[in-house]
Design a protein around this motif. Structure first.
Motif, PDB file in Angstrom:
ATOM      1  N   PRO A 126      58.351  54.606  36.512  1.00  0.00           N
ATOM      2  CA  PRO A 126      57.823  53.305  36.906  1.00  0.00           C
ATOM      3  C   PRO A 126      56.373  53.096  36.462  1.00  0.00           C
ATOM      4  N   HIS A 127      55.998  51.847  36.401  1.00  0.00           N
ATOM      5  CA  HIS A 127      54.607  51.471  36.153  1.00  0.00           C
ATOM      6  C   HIS A 127      53.833  51.708  37.443  1.00  0.00           C
ATOM      7  N   VAL A 128      52.966  52.688  37.426  1.00  0.00           N
ATOM      8  CA  VAL A 128      52.174  53.033  38.609  1.00  0.00           C
ATOM      9  C   VAL A 128      50.713  53.067  38.204  1.00  0.00           C
ATOM     10  N   GLY A 129      49.899  52.234  38.835  1.00  0.00           N
ATOM     11  CA  GLY A 129      48.473  52.290  38.574  1.00  0.00           C
ATOM     12  C   GLY A 129      47.847  50.913  38.459  1.00  0.00           C
ATOM     13  N   TRP A 130      46.613  50.913  37.968  1.00  0.00           N
ATOM     14  CA  TRP A 130      45.802  49.697  37.911  1.00  0.00           C
ATOM     15  C   TRP A 130      45.968  48.996  36.574  1.00  0.00           C
ATOM     16  N   ASN A 131      46.222  47.698  36.639  1.00  0.00           N
ATOM     17  CA  ASN A 131      46.319  46.878  35.434  1.00  0.00           C
ATOM     18  C   ASN A 131      45.601  45.559  35.652  1.00  0.00           C
ATOM     19  N   SER A 132      44.989  45.056  34.579  1.00  0.00           N
ATOM     20  CA  SER A 132      44.260  43.795  34.673  1.00  0.00           C
ATOM     21  C   SER A 132      45.231  42.620  34.615  1.00  0.00           C
ATOM     22  N   ILE A 133      44.851  41.528  35.254  1.00  0.00           N
ATOM     23  CA  ILE A 133      45.694  40.338  35.275  1.00  0.00           C
ATOM     24  C   ILE A 133      45.012  39.191  34.536  1.00  0.00           C
ATOM     25  N   THR A 134      45.832  38.267  34.045  1.00  0.00           N
ATOM     26  CA  THR A 134      45.364  37.029  33.430  1.00  0.00           C
ATOM     27  C   THR A 134      45.858  35.864  34.266  1.00  0.00           C
ATOM     28  N   ASN A 135      44.945  35.037  34.709  1.00  0.00           N
ATOM     29  CA  ASN A 135      45.287  33.874  35.523  1.00  0.00           C
ATOM     30  C   ASN A 135      45.878  32.790  34.630  1.00  0.00           C
ATOM     31  N   ARG A 136      47.114  32.424  34.880  1.00  0.00           N
ATOM     32  CA  ARG A 136      47.797  31.403  34.082  1.00  0.00           C
ATOM     33  C   ARG A 136      47.746  30.017  34.725  1.00  0.00           C
ATOM     34  N   GLY A 149      40.906  39.396  34.107  1.00  0.00           N
ATOM     35  CA  GLY A 149      40.676  40.779  33.720  1.00  0.00           C
ATOM     36  C   GLY A 149      40.481  41.721  34.887  1.00  0.00           C
ATOM     37  N   THR A 150      40.521  41.203  36.115  1.00  0.00           N
ATOM     38  CA  THR A 150      40.386  42.058  37.296  1.00  0.00           C
ATOM     39  C   THR A 150      41.615  42.951  37.426  1.00  0.00           C
ATOM     40  N   ASP A 151      41.394  44.190  37.830  1.00  0.00           N
ATOM     41  CA  ASP A 151      42.484  45.154  37.999  1.00  0.00           C
ATOM     42  C   ASP A 151      43.103  45.056  39.390  1.00  0.00           C
ATOM     43  N   PHE A 152      44.435  45.166  39.426  1.00  0.00           N
ATOM     44  CA  PHE A 152      45.185  45.260  40.674  1.00  0.00           C
ATOM     45  C   PHE A 152      46.128  46.452  40.578  1.00  0.00           C
ATOM     46  N   TYR A 153      46.615  46.896  41.740  1.00  0.00           N
ATOM     47  CA  TYR A 153      47.421  48.116  41.793  1.00  0.00           C
ATOM     48  C   TYR A 153      48.912  47.777  41.811  1.00  0.00           C
ATOM     49  N   PRO A 194      48.304  43.728  47.034  1.00  0.00           N
ATOM     50  CA  PRO A 194      46.935  43.330  47.386  1.00  0.00           C
ATOM     51  C   PRO A 194      46.318  44.252  48.421  1.00  0.00           C
ATOM     52  N   GLU A 195      47.139  44.799  49.300  1.00  0.00           N
ATOM     53  CA  GLU A 195      46.611  45.675  50.361  1.00  0.00           C
ATOM     54  C   GLU A 195      46.123  47.008  49.811  1.00  0.00           C
ATOM     55  N   LYS A 196      46.458  47.322  48.560  1.00  0.00           N
ATOM     56  CA  LYS A 196      46.005  48.568  47.935  1.00  0.00           C
ATOM     57  C   LYS A 196      45.067  48.300  46.763  1.00  0.00           C
ATOM     58  N   SER A 197      44.632  47.052  46.628  1.00  0.00           N
ATOM     59  CA  SER A 197      43.859  46.651  45.454  1.00  0.00           C
ATOM     60  C   SER A 197      42.401  46.374  45.766  1.00  0.00           C
ATOM     61  N   SER A 198      41.854  47.086  46.735  1.00  0.00           N
ATOM     62  CA  SER A 198      40.429  47.053  47.026  1.00  0.00           C
ATOM     63  C   SER A 198      39.934  45.628  47.287  1.00  0.00           C
ATOM     64  N   ALA A 200      39.400  43.053  45.323  1.00  0.00           N
ATOM     65  CA  ALA A 200      40.137  41.961  44.685  1.00  0.00           C
ATOM     66  C   ALA A 200      41.390  41.621  45.478  1.00  0.00           C
ATOM     67  N   GLY A 201      42.082  42.637  45.962  1.00  0.00           N
ATOM     68  CA  GLY A 201      43.264  42.389  46.775  1.00  0.00           C
ATOM     69  C   GLY A 201      42.921  41.696  48.073  1.00  0.00           C
ATOM     70  N   ALA A 202      41.813  42.094  48.685  1.00  0.00           N
ATOM     71  CA  ALA A 202      41.370  41.434  49.910  1.00  0.00           C
ATOM     72  C   ALA A 202      41.059  39.967  49.647  1.00  0.00           C
ATOM     73  N   GLN A 203      40.482  39.680  48.486  1.00  0.00           N
ATOM     74  CA  GLN A 203      40.167  38.292  48.160  1.00  0.00           C
ATOM     75  C   GLN A 203      41.443  37.460  47.987  1.00  0.00           C
ATOM     76  N   VAL A 204      42.465  38.045  47.383  1.00  0.00           N
ATOM     77  CA  VAL A 204      43.738  37.331  47.240  1.00  0.00           C
ATOM     78  C   VAL A 204      44.324  37.016  48.611  1.00  0.00           C
ATOM     79  N   LEU A 205      44.304  37.986  49.512  1.00  0.00           N
ATOM     80  CA  LEU A 205      44.791  37.729  50.873  1.00  0.00           C
ATOM     81  C   LEU A 205      43.951  36.652  51.554  1.00  0.00           C
ATOM     82  N   ARG A 206      42.655  36.748  51.381  1.00  0.00           N
ATOM     83  CA  ARG A 206      41.752  35.757  51.982  1.00  0.00           C
ATOM     84  C   ARG A 206      42.052  34.358  51.440  1.00  0.00           C
TER      85      ARG A 206
END
Length: 214
Positions: A126-136, A149-153, A194-198, A200-206
């Motif tokens: 599986p794909h496990v780890g941090w990858n950057s995202i592009t907002n579409r 370009g922010t990384d999420f888990y 998001p709960e494991k993405s430091s 940036a993940g907290a900001q998405v939840l917010r």
């Protein structure tokens, strides 16, 4: 704000609840489908296998109750990881000659969940780890204050392929383009955790909780 975290028999609930507390929300573990309406927003977690998660939703009476709550009453919903995949019409995990159309999902966002290999990925799974995202979809608020370009888990071997590109909020690249977030109406989903993405993940939840839908 009360956020119902659906406890239908999968793990990872503790980290979701702690992340919600970290953004000043009140998480409520909902272990009965009839109690969903007591909350302002809902989060559908999911880990492991699409088939198993869909079975637990069906057996626990969650499928019909979620459709009533989300489609009937307009309750905002965020699906996370396999929880996002369950928003699709069907998942192809476990599909075979006796089940060529895969396993039925909730059908909130039209599309299918496909194996990353069938999408062209030749990297380790599986794909496990941090990858950057592009907002579409920059006008959508889910990634407000989150730079491209922010990384999420991520942890997954399957990916949601929506029928309409308009339902894709963000993508990532893991040997092939991969849907990282989706939205249709008041239903959102993130393939990453998001709960494991430091921060940036907290900001998405917010952002999800701060939207007018909640």
């Amino acid at each position: 704000m009360k956020v119902g975290v659906l406890d239908y028999g999968v793990g990872n609930l503790g980290s979701v609840c702690r992340a919600l507390e970290g953004v000043n929300a009140t998480p409520v573990l909902v272990d009965r489908a009839v109690d969903m309406h007591l909350n302002d927003c809902l989060i559908l977690p999911g880990v492991g296998n699409f088939v198993d998660c869909a079975r637990l939703l069906r057996e626990g009476g969650w499928m019909d109750a979620l459709r009533d709550e989300v489609l009937g009453y307009g309750r905002p919903l965020l699906g996370v990881c396999v929880g996002m995949q369950l928003l699709a019409d069907a998942g192809m995990e476990g599909a075979g000659p006796d089940q060529p159309d895969g396993t039925a999902g909730l059908g909130f966002i039209p599309g299918r969940v496909e194996h990353l290999g069938s999408l062209g990925c030749r990297l380790r799974l599986p794909h496990v780890g941090w990858n950057s995202i592009t907002n579409r979809s920059p006008r959508d608020g889910l990634f407000a204050h989150v730079p491209d370009g922010t990384d999420f888990y991520f942890v997954h071997s399957y990916a949601f392929v929506p029928h309409s590109p308009e339902d894709v909020l963000a993508t990532t690249d893991y040997g092939a383009p991969v849907t990282a977030a989706v939205r249709r109406g008041h239903v959102w989903g993130t393939q990453f955790h998001p709960e494991k993405s430091s921060r940036a993940g907290a900001q998405v939840l917010r952002n999800f909780l701060a939207g007018p839908q909640c």
